[in-house]
Design a protein around this motif. Structure first.
Motif, PDB file in Angstrom:
ATOM      1  N   PHE A   1       4.047   5.915 -11.352  1.00 39.26           N
ATOM      2  CA  PHE A   1       2.889   6.571 -10.749  1.00 39.26           C
ATOM      3  C   PHE A   1       2.774   8.040 -11.206  1.00 39.26           C
TER       4      PHE A   1
ATOM      5  N   GLY B   1       1.549   3.072  -3.951  1.00 40.07           N
ATOM      6  CA  GLY B   1       2.955   2.705  -3.849  1.00 40.07           C
ATOM      7  C   GLY B   1       3.238   1.842  -2.637  1.00 40.07           C
ATOM      8  N   ALA B   2       2.405   1.958  -1.643  1.00 41.06           N
ATOM      9  CA  ALA B   2       2.493   1.125  -0.439  1.00 41.06           C
ATOM     10  C   ALA B   2       1.111   1.158   0.197  1.00 41.06           C
ATOM     11  N   ARG B   3       0.894   0.266   1.142  1.00 42.59           N
ATOM     12  CA  ARG B   3      -0.433   0.156   1.741  1.00 42.59           C
ATOM     13  C   ARG B   3      -0.748   1.395   2.563  1.00 42.59           C
TER      14      ARG B   3
ATOM     15  N   VAL C   1      -4.459   3.951  -5.154  1.00 37.86           N
ATOM     16  CA  VAL C   1      -3.876   3.384  -6.368  1.00 37.86           C
ATOM     17  C   VAL C   1      -2.955   2.240  -5.965  1.00 37.86           C
ATOM     18  N   PHE C   2      -3.290   1.078  -6.430  1.00 36.33           N
ATOM     19  CA  PHE C   2      -2.439  -0.100  -6.198  1.00 36.33           C
ATOM     20  C   PHE C   2      -1.912  -0.499  -7.569  1.00 36.33           C
ATOM     21  N   GLY C   3      -0.681  -0.077  -7.820  1.00 39.31           N
ATOM     22  CA  GLY C   3      -0.144  -0.281  -9.165  1.00 39.31           C
ATOM     23  C   GLY C   3       1.239  -0.867  -9.130  1.00 39.31           C
ATOM     24  N   MET C   4       1.796  -1.055 -10.318  1.00 38.01           N
ATOM     25  CA  MET C   4       3.143  -1.600 -10.430  1.00 38.01           C
ATOM     26  C   MET C   4       3.727  -1.214 -11.776  1.00 38.01           C
ATOM     27  N   ALA C   5       5.044  -1.051 -11.796  1.00 38.32           N
ATOM     28  CA  ALA C   5       5.699  -0.689 -13.049  1.00 38.32           C
ATOM     29  C   ALA C   5       5.487  -1.776 -14.105  1.00 38.32           C
TER      30      ALA C   5
ATOM     31  N   ASP D   1       2.150  -9.949  -4.559  1.00 46.34           N
ATOM     32  CA  ASP D   1       1.303  -9.298  -3.557  1.00 46.34           C
ATOM     33  C   ASP D   1       0.216 -10.254  -3.105  1.00 46.34           C
TER      34      ASP D   1
ATOM     35  N   LYS E   1       6.818 -11.699  -1.666  1.00 46.23           N
ATOM     36  CA  LYS E   1       8.074 -11.476  -2.397  1.00 46.23           C
ATOM     37  C   LYS E   1       9.103 -10.892  -1.454  1.00 46.23           C
TER      38      LYS E   1
ATOM     39  N   LYS F   1      11.131   0.573  -3.326  1.00 39.13           N
ATOM     40  CA  LYS F   1      11.231  -0.866  -3.199  1.00 39.13           C
ATOM     41  C   LYS F   1      12.695  -1.278  -3.132  1.00 39.13           C
TER      42      LYS F   1
HETATM   43  C1  OOB Z   1       4.137   1.299  -7.682  1.00 32.97           C
HETATM   44  O1  OOB Z   1       4.944   0.608  -8.533  1.00 32.97           O
HETATM   45  P1  OOB Z   1       6.262  -0.191  -8.151  1.00 32.97           P
HETATM   46  O2  OOB Z   1       6.649  -0.936  -9.360  1.00 32.97           O
HETATM   47  O3  OOB Z   1       7.258   0.741  -7.533  1.00 32.97           O
HETATM   48  O4  OOB Z   1       5.872  -1.206  -6.990  1.00 32.97           O
HETATM   49  C2  OOB Z   1       4.840  -2.133  -7.146  1.00 32.97           C
HETATM   50  C3  OOB Z   1       4.533  -2.794  -5.836  1.00 32.97           C
HETATM   51  C4  OOB Z   1       3.281  -3.650  -5.840  1.00 32.97           C
HETATM   52  O5  OOB Z   1       3.514  -4.927  -6.379  1.00 32.97           O
HETATM   53  C5  OOB Z   1       2.968  -3.675  -4.364  1.00 32.97           C
HETATM   54  O6  OOB Z   1       3.814  -4.567  -3.699  1.00 32.97           O
HETATM   55  C6  OOB Z   1       3.305  -2.294  -3.918  1.00 32.97           C
HETATM   56  O7  OOB Z   1       4.278  -1.816  -4.831  1.00 32.97           O
HETATM   57  N1  OOB Z   1       2.154  -1.389  -3.948  1.00 32.97           N
HETATM   58  C7  OOB Z   1       1.170  -1.344  -3.014  1.00 32.97           C
HETATM   59  C8  OOB Z   1       0.286  -0.331  -3.409  1.00 32.97           C
HETATM   60  N2  OOB Z   1       0.750   0.213  -4.567  1.00 32.97           N
HETATM   61  C9  OOB Z   1       1.886  -0.447  -4.869  1.00 32.97           C
HETATM   62  N3  OOB Z   1       0.958  -2.087  -1.907  1.00 32.97           N
HETATM   63  C10 OOB Z   1      -0.134  -1.791  -1.181  1.00 32.97           C
HETATM   64  N4  OOB Z   1      -1.026  -0.836  -1.486  1.00 32.97           N
HETATM   65  C11 OOB Z   1      -0.857  -0.072  -2.600  1.00 32.97           C
HETATM   66  N5  OOB Z   1      -1.750   0.887  -2.912  1.00 32.97           N
HETATM   67  O8  OOB Z   1       4.304   1.302  -6.488  1.00 32.97           O
HETATM   68  C12 OOB Z   1       3.028   2.044  -8.332  1.00 32.97           C
HETATM   69  C13 OOB Z   1       2.938   2.100  -9.708  1.00 32.97           C
HETATM   70  C14 OOB Z   1       1.898   2.789 -10.301  1.00 32.97           C
HETATM   71  C15 OOB Z   1       0.962   3.425  -9.522  1.00 32.97           C
HETATM   72  C16 OOB Z   1       1.047   3.375  -8.148  1.00 32.97           C
HETATM   73  C17 OOB Z   1       2.085   2.674  -7.539  1.00 32.97           C
END
Ligand code: OOB
Length: 616
Positions: A309, A381-383, A403-407, A487, A504, A513
């Motif tokens: 992020f 990163g979380a809801r 931003v709802f993202g993932m690595a 998700d 998950k 996480k």
């Molecule tokens: C970001 O990346 P990670 O890899 O630490 O975690 C991804 C997971 C998603 O699959 C989802 O479960 C959760 O984190 N998540 C969200 C969310 N953003 C991520 N759940 C709900 N609402 C959201 N807005 O967390 C990440 C990577 C890049 C940018 C932003 C967040």
């Protein structure tokens, strides 16, 4: 609109499982890759190359600020090239891996850019990681180098790195920032947001919302055999022009791996995600467009910079690629952050919801700081709860971007010009027209539009598998290359996604996480444990915390401290320590014989509600 056609089982031109390369990375099928090039997503240029091209256009603009230190683009590039040549002198070459565990300091930026320039691959560890995580990363990535702070918040990272290197024959370079001493340059060395200050944190875990500073300065010296990273990053090469020519000659291929990111963790240990120069440059550049970045952007990096992020969504890379200014700060503490926003005229920053809440609360009690420069607050990163989302503009005076993202890749953003309802009630939509998304039911079949299901995705910055993880890949990716995000989302008619939950086995503790399986593995190493199950329990500050259910062996009792002691002795990151233990006589199973975690989550939520009730 993103493509939503096809079913996960389809084997079209883009549908076949890509086999790992000899190197263990899994890229895209050739025809798919060609399409991404033809569409202009992949530019065929390495990240270092793109950064230099931008730096040449704005040599006198300020690129990087860390406390009193300000570097122009010219100065930054010269330091990066100097550092790159010195890394070469230490024997590091393209495709060598460096596990990077640094707090948010300028050396992080210089080191990572120097690696990108050389084709050396940074493995993005977090400051909160300890022996367990770090030795695994070193081993799995076959790292040749480790970069650490000396002593940070009372923890001796250098000693840990030395111990790992002594046990792992492959590591021959240990890079230590700040001469091995906290705050060696006369200010707090800071700490990533994910560190271990117990402040305001009942169980003493690393609290991702708490302030890292205030820990007594460490006193470790540079051990023999360690290299002073601060010095390595602090000066230009003796002949900057020659250095540049030399480095241009060894520039990595754009299809090569640029960085290893860590997966959010659903299995025992984090998986590595190999992100290529082409895909990661697109990740950062396209994110920058969507967040409205430009040369006048001042981006504040206060989440741990090794996270995708703040690193590239658009983060520090996205900012540098457009000639903006990056300000790094080792603490998300609102009082400190507000002062920096005022002083540096920060225009955009990124937070997890738990920290955003703290900023909102702090603003209520201390409206003094001038935040008028702030245009965009990204939260992800979380809801983010809808009612919290609605407070951002009135309280902080800036636009919110969810931003709802993932690595693993896929990034969803609300757009800056979306209606308030979309910005506050959805987690946005994919950033790329060639992002494919599918929402499926338990059988893997697409659900009717608008209904909740598990999100699958493919696209130009979502690799088709984890690095050297055949078993996990078989589960996390379909045969036709879709990544199972785990998700649970609802796709609205307007194309925006709402995150409804997840299927998950992971706990999202304020954006950090934690794999339930990893915690359970430690529980099973604790004396007297017959059965264990880790689940998320709701928490007003962090969203979720870790609760462990235990069935003891006959006659045995197991306490929370017992399990935590096992984990601490093993050396895990503190944010993984369970915060509550519930002893039960047995655990319910689902029809297919797995522990029924849904029932456990409901159970702990009910217990907490009852406790609140009786507390009045
Ligand atoms: C970001 O990346 P990670 O890899 O630490 O975690 C991804 C997971 C998603 O699959 C989802 O479960 C959760 O984190 N998540 C969200 C969310 N953003 C991520 N759940 C709900 N609402 C959201 N807005 O967390 C990440 C990577 C890049 C940018 C932003 C967040």
């Amino acid at each position: 609109a993103p493509g939503t056609s096809g079913t996960p089982g389809t084997s079209g031109t883009q549908g076949r499982r890509v086999r790992p390369s000899r190197a263990g990375t899994i890229g895209w099928p050739r025809d798919v890759a060609e399409r991404y090039v033809a569409r202009g997503h992949w530019k065929g240029r390495a990240l270092g190359d793109l950064l230099l091209a931008r730096a040449d256009l704005v040599p006198d603009a300020v690129a990087l600020v860390d406390g009193e230190l300000r570097l122009t683009y010219r100065e930054l590039v010269e330091r990066v090239d100097g550092a790159a040549l010195r890394l070469r002198d230490l024997g590091l070459r393209a495709d060598d891996r460096v596990v990077v565990q640094l707090p948010n300091r300028w050396e992080f930026v210089v080191l990572v850019l120097a690696c990108l320039r050389l084709g050396v691959i940074p493995v993005m560890a977090l400051p909160a990681h300890r022996r367990v995580e770090m030795s695994y990363l070193v081993e799995h990535a076959e790292a040749r180098a480790i970069a650490v702070p000396g002593v940070l918040r009372g923890f001796d990272h250098q000693a840990m790195a030395r111990e790992i290197a002594d046990r792992d024959g492959g590591v021959d370079v240990i890079l230590v920032a700040g001469n091995g001493v906290d705050g060696a340059d006369g200010r707090s060395a800071g700490a990533g947001a994910a560190g271990g200050s117990p402040k305001g944190d009942t169980a003493g875990n690393g609290d991702p919302t708490s302030d890292g500073a205030g820990a007594p300065p460490g006193a470790a010296d540079l051990l023999p055999g360690s290299t002073d990273l601060t010095a390595l990053c602090a000066s230009p090469a003796s002949d900057p022009a020659a250095a540049r020519a030399e480095l241009d000659r060894v520039a990595p291929d754009s299809r090569a791996v640029a960085v290893f990111l860590l997966s959010g963790g659903t299995t025992g240990l984090p998986k590595l995600i190999a992100r290529t120069h082409d895909d990661y440059a697109y990740n950062a550049l396209r994110s920058g467009e969507i967040s409205g970045l430009g040369p006048d952007t001042v981006y504040l990096g206060t989440l741990p910079l090794g996270h995708n992020f703040p690193l590239a969504c658009p983060g520090i890379l996205g900012t540098l690629l457009v000639g903006g200014t990056v300000v790094v700060l080792g603490s998300p503490d609102p009082a400190k952050a507000f002062a920096v926003i005022e002083r540096e005229r920060v225009t955009v920053t990124a937070l997890v919801p738990a920290v955003a809440q703290r900023w909102l609360d702090h603003r209520g009690t201390d409206p003094g700081a001038d935040l008028s420069s702030l245009r965009v607050l990204q939260v992800g990163g979380a809801r983010l709860a809808d009612h919290v989302a609605r407070q951002v503009r009135p309280v902080l005076g800036c636009a919110l971007q969810q931003v709802f993202g993932m690595a693993e890749g896929l990034l969803n953003y609300t757009r800056l010009d979306d209606p308030d309802e979309v910005i506050c009630e959805t987690q946005g939509r994919p950033m790329c027209p060639d992002d494919e998304i599918l929402v499926v039911d338990e059988a893997g079949l697409p659900v009717p539009r608008g209904e909740a299901g598990v999100l699958l995705t493919r696209g130009p910055y979502t690799p088709r598998g984890y690095y050297r993880a055949e078993e996990q890949n078989a589960r996390a990716f379909t045969d036709s290359g879709w990544y199972r995000t785990g998700d649970i989302v609802r796709l609205r008619p307007d194309g925006n996604l709402v995150v409804e939950g997840r299927d998950k086995d992971m706990i999202n503790r304020g954006g950090e996480k934690i794999s339930a399986e990893e915690v359970e593995n430690f529980a099973y190493q604790t004396e007297g444990v017959r059965q264990a199950a880790a689940v998320a329990m709701p928490d007003p500050d962090l969203g979720e915390r870790i609760c462990l259910y235990v069935v003891p062996l006959p006659g045995a009792t197991v306490s929370l401290d017992d399990v935590r002691a096992v984990m601490e002795r093993a050396g895990t990151a503190r944010f993984k320590l369970p915060e509550r233990l519930v002893t039960v006589g047995s655990l319910l199973s689902t029809k297919i014989g797995k522990i029924d975690k849904k029932a456990l989550r409901a159970d702990i939520a009910a217990r907490l509600a009852a406790e609140r009730e009786s507390a009045g």
